[in-house]
Design a protein around this motif. Structure first.
Motif, PDB file in Angstrom:
ATOM      1  N   ASP A 106       0.786  -1.357  -0.056  1.00  0.00           N
ATOM      2  CA  ASP A 106       0.074  -0.182  -0.134  1.00  0.00           C
ATOM      3  C   ASP A 106       0.621   1.101   0.075  1.00  0.00           C
ATOM      4  OD1 ASP A 106      -2.264  -1.568   0.041  1.00  0.00           O
ATOM      5  OD2 ASP A 106      -2.014  -1.788   2.118  1.00  0.00           O
ATOM      6  N   ASP A 107       2.136   1.291   0.029  1.00  0.00           N
ATOM      7  CA  ASP A 107       2.980   2.215   0.138  1.00  0.00           C
ATOM      8  C   ASP A 107       3.484   2.843  -1.139  1.00  0.00           C
ATOM      9  OD1 ASP A 107       3.033   2.209   3.084  1.00  0.00           O
ATOM     10  OD2 ASP A 107       4.447   0.395   2.786  1.00  0.00           O
ATOM     11  N   THR A 108       3.961   4.170  -1.231  1.00  0.00           N
ATOM     12  CA  THR A 108       4.634   4.635  -2.544  1.00  0.00           C
ATOM     13  C   THR A 108       5.917   4.189  -2.516  1.00  0.00           C
ATOM     14  OG1 THR A 108       3.188   6.619  -2.260  1.00  0.00           O
ATOM     15  CG2 THR A 108       4.873   6.636  -3.687  1.00  0.00           C
ATOM     16  N   ILE A 109       6.372   3.274  -3.604  1.00  0.00           N
ATOM     17  CA  ILE A 109       7.754   3.149  -3.924  1.00  0.00           C
ATOM     18  C   ILE A 109       8.459   4.179  -4.448  1.00  0.00           C
ATOM     19  CG2 ILE A 109       9.281   1.386  -4.666  1.00  0.00           C
ATOM     20  CD1 ILE A 109       7.435   0.108  -2.624  1.00  0.00           C
ATOM     21  N   VAL A 110       9.426   4.755  -4.093  1.00  0.00           N
ATOM     22  CA  VAL A 110      10.335   5.982  -4.426  1.00  0.00           C
ATOM     23  C   VAL A 110      11.635   5.506  -4.881  1.00  0.00           C
ATOM     24  CG1 VAL A 110      11.233   8.125  -3.934  1.00  0.00           C
ATOM     25  CG2 VAL A 110       9.152   7.511  -2.777  1.00  0.00           C
ATOM     26  N   LEU A 111      11.907   5.709  -6.265  1.00  0.00           N
ATOM     27  CA  LEU A 111      13.302   4.856  -6.757  1.00  0.00           C
ATOM     28  C   LEU A 111      14.091   6.191  -6.650  1.00  0.00           C
ATOM     29  CD1 LEU A 111      14.223   2.500  -7.520  1.00  0.00           C
ATOM     30  CD2 LEU A 111      13.755   2.867  -9.765  1.00  0.00           C
ATOM     31  N   VAL A 112      15.156   6.093  -5.962  1.00  0.00           N
ATOM     32  CA  VAL A 112      16.206   7.216  -5.862  1.00  0.00           C
ATOM     33  C   VAL A 112      17.105   7.068  -6.836  1.00  0.00           C
ATOM     34  CG1 VAL A 112      17.704   8.491  -4.408  1.00  0.00           C
ATOM     35  CG2 VAL A 112      15.726   7.551  -3.247  1.00  0.00           C
ATOM     36  N   ILE A 113      17.486   7.950  -7.821  1.00  0.00           N
ATOM     37  CA  ILE A 113      18.699   7.918  -8.775  1.00  0.00           C
ATOM     38  C   ILE A 113      19.366   9.126  -8.729  1.00  0.00           C
ATOM     39  CG2 ILE A 113      17.409   5.838  -9.730  1.00  0.00           C
ATOM     40  CD1 ILE A 113      16.716   7.798 -12.166  1.00  0.00           C
ATOM     41  N   GLY A 114      20.688   8.956  -9.399  1.00  0.00           N
ATOM     42  CA  GLY A 114      21.552  10.017  -9.441  1.00  0.00           C
ATOM     43  C   GLY A 114      20.938  10.735 -10.830  1.00  0.00           C
ATOM     44  N   GLN A 115      21.491  11.967 -11.084  1.00  0.00           N
ATOM     45  CA  GLN A 115      21.163  12.717 -12.220  1.00  0.00           C
ATOM     46  C   GLN A 115      21.730  11.914 -13.329  1.00  0.00           C
ATOM     47  OE1 GLN A 115      21.272  16.785 -11.055  1.00  0.00           O
ATOM     48  NE2 GLN A 115      19.774  17.123 -12.465  1.00  0.00           N
ATOM     49  N   ASP A 116      23.044  11.554 -13.101  1.00  0.00           N
ATOM     50  CA  ASP A 116      23.849  10.724 -14.355  1.00  0.00           C
ATOM     51  C   ASP A 116      22.925   9.550 -14.810  1.00  0.00           C
ATOM     52  OD1 ASP A 116      23.999   9.646 -11.557  1.00  0.00           O
ATOM     53  OD2 ASP A 116      26.121   8.857 -11.967  1.00  0.00           O
TER      54      ASP A 116
END
Length: 185
Positions: A106-116
């Motif tokens: 039920d949660d929001t999955i947030v994919l953290v990525i670098g600008q590159d």
């Protein structure tokens, strides 16, 4: 009042995990960009020319040691997830996201990525499906323009650490590298 939370996934080679990574992790938690964070060391990175020097198991251990060096208020919301390390063969972000989503339905999955990495998103496996499953959080990097979130990212490169030119490591990771003669050249 909902108890839905934002679960971040922060993947990387982490060869080794360094203060630049720890700064990102700390900012994600302190700025409440995510409620909890899964640090996911890559098994066999695909879009990198050079294979990691440290083994997957050593990189997993370094991540665990590094988190233990963080303030408890941050560390309590972060865990190392070995899913990619344990998976045989190449790892795709979407496989990791699908597995994580089963644990956090039920949660929001947030994919953290670098600008590159963000600049290569179009090359990612099943990217259209992935875009429908996650929210991307793009972290600004020194020297990159663009729409990344500015968290005052530190300009630390794992390359210089491996070359022994930098001390940008948490203390227990530095000790682990010395004990295992990891990046001796």
């Amino acid at each position: 009042e909902t108890n839905l939370s934002r679960v971040g996934i922060y993947g990387g080679t982490f060869d080794p995990i360094h203060l630049g990574h720890l700064h990102v992790i700390t900012q994600l938690i302190e700025k409440k960009l995510v409620d909890q964070l899964l640090v996911v060391p890559a098994g066999e990175p695909l879009l990198r020319e050079n294979a990691p020097i440290a083994t997957a198991q050593q990189r997993r251990t370094m991540c665990q040691l590094a988190l233990a060096d963080l303030p408890a208020a941050v560390a309590s919301k972060v865990q190392v997830n070995p899913i990619e390390v344990l998976r045989m063969g190449p790892s795709y972000a979407i496989d990791t996201v699908e597995a994580v989503a089963q644990n956090f339905p039920d949660d929001t999955i947030v994919l953290v990525i670098g600008q590159d990495a963000a600049e290569k998103l179009d090359q990612w496996h099943r990217i259209d499906e992935l875009r429908g499953m996650v929210e991307f959080l793009i972290i600004g990097r020194p020297g990159y323009s663009g729409d990344g979130v500015d968290i005052g990212a530190l300009n630390v490169a794992a390359t210089t650490i491996r070359q022994g030119l930098s001390a940008d490591l948490s203390s227990s990771v530095a000790a682990f590298i010395r004990e295992n003669n990891l990046y001796d050249n």
